[in-house]
Design an enzyme around this catalytic site. Structure first.
Site, PDB file in Angstrom:
ATOM      1  N   HIS A 128       0.823  -1.204   0.000  1.00  0.00           N
ATOM      2  CA  HIS A 128       0.000   0.000   0.000  1.00  0.00           C
ATOM      3  C   HIS A 128       0.860   1.258   0.000  1.00  0.00           C
ATOM      4  O   HIS A 128       2.093   1.203   0.046  1.00  0.00           O
ATOM      5  CB  HIS A 128      -0.931   0.007   1.217  1.00  0.00           C
ATOM      6  CG  HIS A 128      -0.210   0.011   2.533  1.00  0.00           C
ATOM      7  ND1 HIS A 128       0.361   1.142   3.079  1.00  0.00           N
ATOM      8  CD2 HIS A 128       0.047  -0.989   3.426  1.00  0.00           C
ATOM      9  CE1 HIS A 128       0.916   0.854   4.239  1.00  0.00           C
ATOM     10  NE2 HIS A 128       0.757  -0.433   4.476  1.00  0.00           N
ATOM     11  N   SER A 168       1.500   4.227  -4.885  1.00  0.00           N
ATOM     12  CA  SER A 168       2.110   5.408  -4.290  1.00  0.00           C
ATOM     13  C   SER A 168       3.456   5.091  -3.628  1.00  0.00           C
ATOM     14  O   SER A 168       4.345   4.548  -4.289  1.00  0.00           O
ATOM     15  CB  SER A 168       1.129   6.028  -3.288  1.00  0.00           C
ATOM     16  OG  SER A 168       1.536   7.310  -2.892  1.00  0.00           O
ATOM     17  N   ASP A 200      -3.892  13.131 -11.376  1.00  0.00           N
ATOM     18  CA  ASP A 200      -3.188  12.885 -10.106  1.00  0.00           C
ATOM     19  C   ASP A 200      -2.419  14.140  -9.699  1.00  0.00           C
ATOM     20  O   ASP A 200      -1.510  14.572 -10.406  1.00  0.00           O
ATOM     21  CB  ASP A 200      -2.230  11.700 -10.275  1.00  0.00           C
ATOM     22  CG  ASP A 200      -1.712  11.172  -8.952  1.00  0.00           C
ATOM     23  OD1 ASP A 200      -1.558  11.970  -8.011  1.00  0.00           O
ATOM     24  OD2 ASP A 200      -1.456   9.960  -8.859  1.00  0.00           O
ATOM     25  N   HIS A 203      -5.208  10.252  -7.740  1.00  0.00           N
ATOM     26  CA  HIS A 203      -4.202   9.413  -7.082  1.00  0.00           C
ATOM     27  C   HIS A 203      -4.801   8.105  -6.558  1.00  0.00           C
ATOM     28  O   HIS A 203      -4.162   7.054  -6.640  1.00  0.00           O
ATOM     29  CB  HIS A 203      -3.571  10.200  -5.931  1.00  0.00           C
ATOM     30  CG  HIS A 203      -2.311   9.585  -5.400  1.00  0.00           C
ATOM     31  ND1 HIS A 203      -1.183   9.411  -6.166  1.00  0.00           N
ATOM     32  CD2 HIS A 203      -2.003   9.100  -4.166  1.00  0.00           C
ATOM     33  CE1 HIS A 203      -0.234   8.852  -5.437  1.00  0.00           C
ATOM     34  NE2 HIS A 203      -0.703   8.651  -4.223  1.00  0.00           N
TER      35      HIS A 203
END
Length: 440
Positions: A166, A240, A386, A414
């Site tokens: 993540h 990310s 984004d 994003h």
């Protein structure tokens, strides 16, 4: 030029200049507040814990740990006019002259800060605090369903592994709530999925003695997933900040990585001036009052002690805020994204931002070069709207990895690059895994 056009341009120029001047004044005031808070937290830490916690306000407090410069220069390279004028010199010298007693560093290491939450869910990882080698990341595993497919053709297929990482201020729920429920039958039957809570986030350990460097993160993944489950090959999917950790992991194990999918990667071009991490800091957290998310990022990234204040009021008291939000929204359960925002400590968030997102800027090229030489399949998915990691980051990866599949999603941000199209996103992952099936 018509009067209307001229007045419009003048108004925009005035608004821009006014915003710039106001931003300068506000951040100058925040610089002063930061210096004051540094002194206040120093004495509060000493009062509650017997020893002031180290901070990065002075260069002398910090050192590079090894030859790879794992500690980002942004930690001590952040400009503060009041700090540079020596406002911290007298209180620190006076405090150093009064040092007495002995602090049990092992106790400090295996305890949480007074300003961090001490509820059961936040400190559950401390159950193994006396056995450091047993501390591992929290991993949610979805096993394949082959056991129930006896007699079917798919039951003889080799099991493939996928590791999900993540992003910043998130957890493994980012994947278990989006991708896992939308897998097709073939993937459910033949893929073993590992959704990891990164070090310092979610339900994973949050040790206060760590600097949360890139090495700290990927070594914990090696210990908690790759070695723990004896993985001989695997796919990587990351979002990310997780993309940077995934690249470092893949560059270290290129021979067993089948594919790597990077979603909204914050991989900024190297500035080539020896200050790559500082350049990234200015890109991801520009000192501006507007838009508000940028202002919030600037406070949390440029100001260590202001950020700690916010973590104290929000993260330490997350149960109170959760009750208030449930009452206001009339919901029994809050969205997992809201819950994830408080599942960290200031130490883990602050250092991960600087040592991973900013600090890895000078190493991205090297990681990509290793993947190209090893022939690892690289796929990039990015939203054209984004604002956190601009789409130019993916274009930059394409210049370094010509064979990379770069998919720019229209009208996606994003996180909405996944959330508003979870089924389509999951199908794209499955196509990447299938196309790399013959590599090893």
């Amino acid at each position: 030029m018509s009067p209307g056009t001229f007045s419009g341009k003048w108004a925009r120029k005035f608004a821009t200049n006014f915003h710039t001047c106001l931003s300068f004044v506000v951040f100058l005031w925040l610089d002063f507040v930061e210096v004051i808070l540094c002194v206040i937290f120093r004495y509060l830490d000493k009062f509650f814990e017997g020893k002031a916690s180290a901070c990065q306000c002075l260069r002398s407090n910090y050192g590079i740990r090894n030859e790879e410069n794992e500690v980002s220069e942004t930690l001590h390279g952040r400009k503060n006019i009041f700090r540079e004028m020596g406002f911290l010199r007298f209180p620190r010298n006076w405090d150093d002259s009064k040092k007495t007693g002995i602090v049990d560093h092992e106790v400090m290491k295996n305890s949480h800060r007074w300003s961090d939450c001490g509820c059961e869910s936040c400190v559950s990882w401390m159950n193994n605090c006396g056995q450091d080698d047993e501390q591992k990341l929290h991993v949610q595993i979805k096993e394949p369903l082959q056991e129930g497919m006896e007699g079917s053709r798919e039951s003889t297929a080799a099991i493939e592994n996928v590791i999900f990482l993540h992003g910043f201020l998130s957890s493994s729920s980012f994947w278990t709530e989006t991708v896992f429920p939308n897998l097709s039958d073939h993937q459910r039957n033949n893929y073993r999925l590992f959704a990891v809570d990164l070090l310092g986030f979610g339900r994973s350990p949050k040790p206060r003695d760590k600097l949360y460097t890139l090495r700290d993160h990927f070594e914990m993944i090696e210990k908690s997933v790759i070695s723990q489950f004896d993985l001989k090959s695997f796919h990587l999917v990351a979002h990310s900040m997780g993309c940077i950790i995934a690249l470092a992991l893949a560059a270290k194990h290129p021979s067993i990585v089948r594919s790597i999918t990077l979603v909204a990667p914050p991989c900024f071009p190297d500035s080539r001036d020896g200050a790559a991490s500082l350049a990234v800091l200015k890109r991801v957290a520009e000192k501006r009052l507007w838009p508000l998310p940028t202002f919030g990022s600037a406070i949390m990234t440029w100001y260590e002690h202001l950020g700690r204040c916010l973590c104290f009021f929000i993260c330490r008291h997350h149960r109170t805020w959760e009750k208030i939000l449930k009452l206001l929204t009339q919901r029994r359960e809050l969205h997992f994204l809201i819950m994830d925002l408080t599942k960290h400590t200031h130490q883990s968030a602050w250092h991960s931002m600087h040592n991973v997102i900013c600090g890895a800027a000078g190493h991205i090229d090297g990681y990509l070069e290793r993947l190209v030489k090893s022939g690892v399949k690289v796929c990039v998915i990015h939203g054209d709207r984004d604002q956190t990691a601009p789409v130019e980051c993916s274009h930059y990866i394409k210049t370094k990895v010509p064979d990379a599949d770069v998919n720019i999603i229209s009208k996606a941000g994003h996180k909405t690059v996944i959330f508003r199209r979870t089924k389509e996103f999951t199908r794209s992952l499955e196509r990447v895994w299938a196309s790399s099936a013959e590599r090893l």
